[in-house]
Design a protein around this motif. Structure first.
Motif, PDB file in Angstrom:
ATOM      1  N   ASP A 327       0.815  -1.220   0.000  1.00 53.81           N
ATOM      2  CA  ASP A 327       0.000   0.000   0.000  1.00 53.81           C
ATOM      3  C   ASP A 327       0.849   1.271   0.000  1.00 53.81           C
ATOM      4  O   ASP A 327       0.369   2.344  -0.384  1.00 53.81           O
ATOM      5  CB  ASP A 327      -0.941   0.012   1.205  1.00 53.81           C
ATOM      6  CG  ASP A 327      -2.118  -0.947   1.036  1.00 53.81           C
ATOM      7  OD1 ASP A 327      -2.282  -1.476  -0.089  1.00 53.81           O
ATOM      8  OD2 ASP A 327      -2.862  -1.168   2.007  1.00 53.81           O
ATOM      9  N   GLU A 328       2.097   1.176   0.429  1.00 57.03           N
ATOM     10  CA  GLU A 328       2.969   2.361   0.432  1.00 57.03           C
ATOM     11  C   GLU A 328       3.299   2.839  -0.975  1.00 57.03           C
ATOM     12  O   GLU A 328       3.804   3.949  -1.169  1.00 57.03           O
ATOM     13  CB  GLU A 328       4.264   2.080   1.202  1.00 57.03           C
ATOM     14  CG  GLU A 328       5.190   1.065   0.565  1.00 57.03           C
ATOM     15  CD  GLU A 328       4.973  -0.358   1.079  1.00 57.03           C
ATOM     16  OE1 GLU A 328       5.952  -1.124   1.125  1.00 57.03           O
ATOM     17  OE2 GLU A 328       3.813  -0.695   1.405  1.00 57.03           O
ATOM     18  N   PHE A 329       2.997   1.996  -1.979  1.00 61.29           N
ATOM     19  CA  PHE A 329       3.273   2.373  -3.365  1.00 61.29           C
ATOM     20  C   PHE A 329       2.024   2.851  -4.115  1.00 61.29           C
ATOM     21  O   PHE A 329       2.047   2.950  -5.347  1.00 61.29           O
ATOM     22  CB  PHE A 329       3.920   1.206  -4.106  1.00 61.29           C
ATOM     23  CG  PHE A 329       5.294   0.873  -3.603  1.00 61.29           C
ATOM     24  CD1 PHE A 329       6.374   1.682  -3.915  1.00 61.29           C
ATOM     25  CD2 PHE A 329       5.503  -0.234  -2.793  1.00 61.29           C
ATOM     26  CE1 PHE A 329       7.647   1.385  -3.447  1.00 61.29           C
ATOM     27  CE2 PHE A 329       6.763  -0.540  -2.312  1.00 61.29           C
ATOM     28  CZ  PHE A 329       7.837   0.278  -2.630  1.00 61.29           C
ATOM     29  N   LYS A 330       0.953   3.117  -3.406  1.00 58.72           N
ATOM     30  CA  LYS A 330      -0.247   3.658  -4.063  1.00 58.72           C
ATOM     31  C   LYS A 330       0.093   4.991  -4.720  1.00 58.72           C
ATOM     32  O   LYS A 330       0.756   5.842  -4.129  1.00 58.72           O
ATOM     33  CB  LYS A 330      -1.382   3.827  -3.054  1.00 58.72           C
ATOM     34  CG  LYS A 330      -2.035   2.505  -2.656  1.00 58.72           C
ATOM     35  CD  LYS A 330      -3.267   2.724  -1.810  1.00 58.72           C
ATOM     36  CE  LYS A 330      -3.927   1.396  -1.439  1.00 58.72           C
ATOM     37  NZ  LYS A 330      -4.479   0.696  -2.615  1.00 58.72           N
ATOM     38  N   GLY A 331      -0.376   5.137  -5.971  1.00 54.74           N
ATOM     39  CA  GLY A 331      -0.076   6.343  -6.725  1.00 54.74           C
ATOM     40  C   GLY A 331       1.299   6.326  -7.381  1.00 54.74           C
ATOM     41  O   GLY A 331       1.697   7.302  -8.012  1.00 54.74           O
ATOM     42  N   LYS A 332       2.036   5.205  -7.248  1.00 56.41           N
ATOM     43  CA  LYS A 332       3.385   5.124  -7.801  1.00 56.41           C
ATOM     44  C   LYS A 332       3.476   4.042  -8.883  1.00 56.41           C
ATOM     45  O   LYS A 332       2.514   3.334  -9.145  1.00 56.41           O
ATOM     46  CB  LYS A 332       4.385   4.848  -6.676  1.00 56.41           C
ATOM     47  CG  LYS A 332       4.433   5.979  -5.644  1.00 56.41           C
ATOM     48  CD  LYS A 332       5.492   5.725  -4.583  1.00 56.41           C
ATOM     49  CE  LYS A 332       5.551   6.881  -3.597  1.00 56.41           C
ATOM     50  NZ  LYS A 332       6.602   6.680  -2.559  1.00 56.41           N
ATOM     51  N   ARG A 333       4.660   3.947  -9.490  1.00 53.84           N
ATOM     52  CA  ARG A 333       4.868   2.997 -10.580  1.00 53.84           C
ATOM     53  C   ARG A 333       5.511   1.712 -10.070  1.00 53.84           C
ATOM     54  O   ARG A 333       6.601   1.737  -9.489  1.00 53.84           O
ATOM     55  CB  ARG A 333       5.754   3.604 -11.666  1.00 53.84           C
ATOM     56  CG  ARG A 333       5.068   4.696 -12.468  1.00 53.84           C
ATOM     57  CD  ARG A 333       5.904   5.062 -13.661  1.00 53.84           C
ATOM     58  NE  ARG A 333       5.118   5.818 -14.616  1.00 53.84           N
ATOM     59  CZ  ARG A 333       5.443   6.008 -15.889  1.00 53.84           C
ATOM     60  NH1 ARG A 333       6.570   5.475 -16.350  1.00 53.84           N
ATOM     61  NH2 ARG A 333       4.681   6.699 -16.687  1.00 53.84           N
ATOM     62  N   VAL A 334       4.819   0.610 -10.328  1.00 52.70           N
ATOM     63  CA  VAL A 334       5.278  -0.688  -9.846  1.00 52.70           C
ATOM     64  C   VAL A 334       5.288  -1.691 -10.999  1.00 52.70           C
ATOM     65  O   VAL A 334       4.307  -1.817 -11.737  1.00 52.70           O
ATOM     66  CB  VAL A 334       4.363  -1.213  -8.719  1.00 52.70           C
ATOM     67  CG1 VAL A 334       4.808  -2.595  -8.262  1.00 52.70           C
ATOM     68  CG2 VAL A 334       4.337  -0.239  -7.542  1.00 52.70           C
ATOM     69  N   VAL A 335       6.393  -2.402 -11.151  1.00 53.80           N
ATOM     70  CA  VAL A 335       6.512  -3.452 -12.169  1.00 53.80           C
ATOM     71  C   VAL A 335       6.392  -4.815 -11.484  1.00 53.80           C
ATOM     72  O   VAL A 335       7.117  -5.093 -10.524  1.00 53.80           O
ATOM     73  CB  VAL A 335       7.849  -3.370 -12.933  1.00 53.80           C
ATOM     74  CG1 VAL A 335       7.967  -4.548 -13.909  1.00 53.80           C
ATOM     75  CG2 VAL A 335       7.953  -2.047 -13.680  1.00 53.80           C
ATOM     76  N   LEU A 336       5.463  -5.632 -11.963  1.00 57.22           N
ATOM     77  CA  LEU A 336       5.305  -6.994 -11.466  1.00 57.22           C
ATOM     78  C   LEU A 336       5.932  -7.951 -12.469  1.00 57.22           C
ATOM     79  O   LEU A 336       5.593  -7.915 -13.653  1.00 57.22           O
ATOM     80  CB  LEU A 336       3.827  -7.349 -11.283  1.00 57.22           C
ATOM     81  CG  LEU A 336       2.993  -6.441 -10.379  1.00 57.22           C
ATOM     82  CD1 LEU A 336       1.566  -6.996 -10.272  1.00 57.22           C
ATOM     83  CD2 LEU A 336       3.617  -6.310  -9.005  1.00 57.22           C
ATOM     84  N   LEU A 337       6.798  -8.815 -11.985  1.00 56.67           N
ATOM     85  CA  LEU A 337       7.432  -9.784 -12.869  1.00 56.67           C
ATOM     86  C   LEU A 337       6.548 -11.033 -12.913  1.00 56.67           C
ATOM     87  O   LEU A 337       6.504 -11.811 -11.959  1.00 56.67           O
ATOM     88  CB  LEU A 337       8.829 -10.131 -12.353  1.00 56.67           C
ATOM     89  CG  LEU A 337       9.858 -10.496 -13.410  1.00 56.67           C
ATOM     90  CD1 LEU A 337      11.245 -10.501 -12.826  1.00 56.67           C
ATOM     91  CD2 LEU A 337       9.548 -11.809 -14.057  1.00 56.67           C
ATOM     92  N   VAL A 338       5.817 -11.175 -14.021  1.00 54.85           N
ATOM     93  CA  VAL A 338       4.936 -12.339 -14.205  1.00 54.85           C
ATOM     94  C   VAL A 338       5.800 -13.424 -14.835  1.00 54.85           C
ATOM     95  O   VAL A 338       5.919 -13.521 -16.052  1.00 54.85           O
ATOM     96  CB  VAL A 338       3.720 -11.980 -15.085  1.00 54.85           C
ATOM     97  CG1 VAL A 338       2.724 -13.130 -15.085  1.00 54.85           C
ATOM     98  CG2 VAL A 338       3.052 -10.711 -14.577  1.00 54.85           C
ATOM     99  N   CYS A 339       6.400 -14.240 -13.967  1.00 55.66           N
ATOM    100  CA  CYS A 339       7.544 -15.048 -14.374  1.00 55.66           C
ATOM    101  C   CYS A 339       7.225 -16.327 -15.139  1.00 55.66           C
ATOM    102  O   CYS A 339       8.072 -16.851 -15.849  1.00 55.66           O
ATOM    103  CB  CYS A 339       8.388 -15.385 -13.159  1.00 55.66           C
ATOM    104  SG  CYS A 339       7.494 -16.277 -11.865  1.00 55.66           S
ATOM    105  N   GLY A 340       5.999 -16.874 -14.986  1.00 53.16           N
ATOM    106  CA  GLY A 340       5.723 -18.134 -15.672  1.00 53.16           C
ATOM    107  C   GLY A 340       4.247 -18.398 -15.892  1.00 53.16           C
ATOM    108  O   GLY A 340       3.395 -17.905 -15.148  1.00 53.16           O
TER     109      GLY A 340
END
Length: 445
Positions: A327-340
């Motif tokens: 939740d500390e990253f709300k409003g920010k840019r986050v990359v999720l590594l969808v690995c498989g």
């Protein structure tokens, strides 16, 4: 190559007969607890140059999940590699870096599936014989894929730890080169090429969320990201059923952690790698452990909103967001590594149902209704009027004390959490005896 494979198969069959727990434990020369190897940014860039023509440059688009999570989410879609997993990167680099003699002899490794597939596929393409030892709990689909890629597949060992011991023993007996699927320096460097691509594709990244099993992926990605974008936070995620890295952090060194059955089978590594741990710890900002229900819900969300079919490990980053751990990253840019994306079809169905149940969209209840004509029909009509879809229904008469009633058990589907609460209220107002079977953790989202 066929003669070489036949010769190796014969040797392996002989070695397999005597395989067991060796009197003196055979260790991997590339993975030492006393002198861990920490990879550098130059190792990652070298890997990127050498494997560029053999792997996919996967997309990293902004996700439809962004609005729901109140943050800019980008999905690095590594499940679009040919074998459905990021593991191809490290496998190809490790194979390319073999000496000519090692190439002719061949390689061996232990894997639950994705590393085995990557190694088998690229070994086939590069003309290098590959043998993989897969534990008994490995997915049948992944086992067959390795065979399709012309690898020698040995299914043995109760878990990854046991399979690894068997593979090391066979490597010692046959002279094959053992390639650790998550702790070999070349494997980690190869996985790190994902980080280089992420920085090229997304600007001003606040955080990159990486699934963690043996630790090789996060080690490589963190090395690349922190060198190119030092302000970006590196977040690791693992399942509560296999928290090997979290336990290693508590212990200040890798430690054996018995794994339980998990939806994220690709993360089920009982002990993180020594090299991976030493490389990752100085670069890690946060490690998260998520419950299985959130992983199931994340798989469901990715199917419904992104049209992405992924395995539990690939969905774990989104699971961390859904569970409120980021939740500390709300409003920010986050990359999720969808690995498989190599999820077994049977497991996929279970995950979808488990996700719907955790979210409250799949409900189960028991209600006492009149055993007279129209009693069950009245219940069905009430559910129909509410817009509830009945998935399964059965009634019990023999074990009910009141001969004028019948117990009806129903599994049904609602639109969302609010709709399920509306149904509960209507049933409680209409019937004196109604009992709902809740998930251990119902998710009102």
């Amino acid at each position: 190559m066929s003669q070489t494979v036949t010769s190796i198969t014969s040797q392996l069959m002989e070695a397999q007969i005597s395989t067991g727990t060796p009197e003196v434990e055979i260790t991997d020369p590339f993975c030492s607890a006393d002198s861990p190897q920490i990879i550098s940014f130059q190792d990652v860039t070298s890997a990127a140059f050498r494997i560029k023509k053999g792997i996919e440059y996967t997309p990293c688009p902004k996700s439809h999940l962004s609005e729901m999570a109140d943050m800019d989410i980008y999905l690095k879609k590594e499940f679009l590699q040919f074998t459905g997993s990021f593991k191809e990167r490290g496998a190809r680099y490790a194979l390319i870096m073999l000496s000519e003699e090692q190439r002719k002899k061949g390689v061996i490794s232990a894997s639950l599936g994705n590393h085995a597939q990557g190694l088998s596929y690229h070994g086939w393409k590069l003309g290098i014989p590959v043998t993989v030892v897969m534990p008994l709990k490995a997915s049948l689909m992944k086992i067959q894929k390795c065979r399709d890629y012309h690898a020698n597949v040995i299914v043995q060992g109760s878990d990854m730890g046991a399979a690894k011991k068997i593979a090391l023993k066979m490597a010692h007996d046959t002279g094959l080169t053992y390639i650790n699927g998550y702790d070999h320096p070349h494997i980690m460097a190869g996985q790190g090429t994902i980080g280089l691509e992420i920085v090229e594709q997304v600007s001003n990244i606040d955080a990159v969320v990486v699934p963690v099993g043996g630790g090789g992926l996060i080690a490589g990605v963190a090395t690349a990201i922190k060198n190119l974008s030092p302000q970006t936070k590196i977040i690791g995620v693992e399942s509560e059923k296999c928290p090997s890295f979290s336990k290693a952090l508590e212990n200040k060194a890798p430690i054996y952690v018995p794994n339980k059955e998990t939806l994220a089978d690709g993360l089920a590594v009982p002990q993180v790698g020594y090299n991976a741990f030493a490389t990752t710890v100085p670069l890690l900002d946060k490690m998260i452990v998520v419950k299985e229900e959130w992983i199931a819900l994340a798989i469901l969300r990715l199917v419904e909103l992104e049209k992405c079919v992924v395995e539990g490990a690939g969905a774990s980053g989104l699971a961390a967001i859904l569970a409120g751990h980021l939740d500390e990253f709300k409003g920010k840019r986050v990359v999720l590594l969808v690995c498989g994306g190599n999820i077994d079809t049977t497991m996929f169905g279970r995950c979808l149902e488990r996700g719907m149940a955790a979210e409250g969209r799949l409900q189960r209840f028991t209600v006492r209704v009149s055993d007279g004509p129209g009693g069950v029909a009245k219940l069905c009509n009430l559910l129909a009027q509410l817009g509830v879809s009945i998935k399964d229904i059965m009634h019990e008469r023999a074990f009910i004390r009141d001969v004028h009633t019948v117990e009806v058990k129903v599994i049904c589907e609602t639109r969302d959490w609010n709709h399920s609460q509306e149904m509960r209220k209507a049933l409680q107002e209409s019937y004196e005896e109604v009992y709902f079977y809740d998930m251990p953790m119902a998710i009102a989202v």
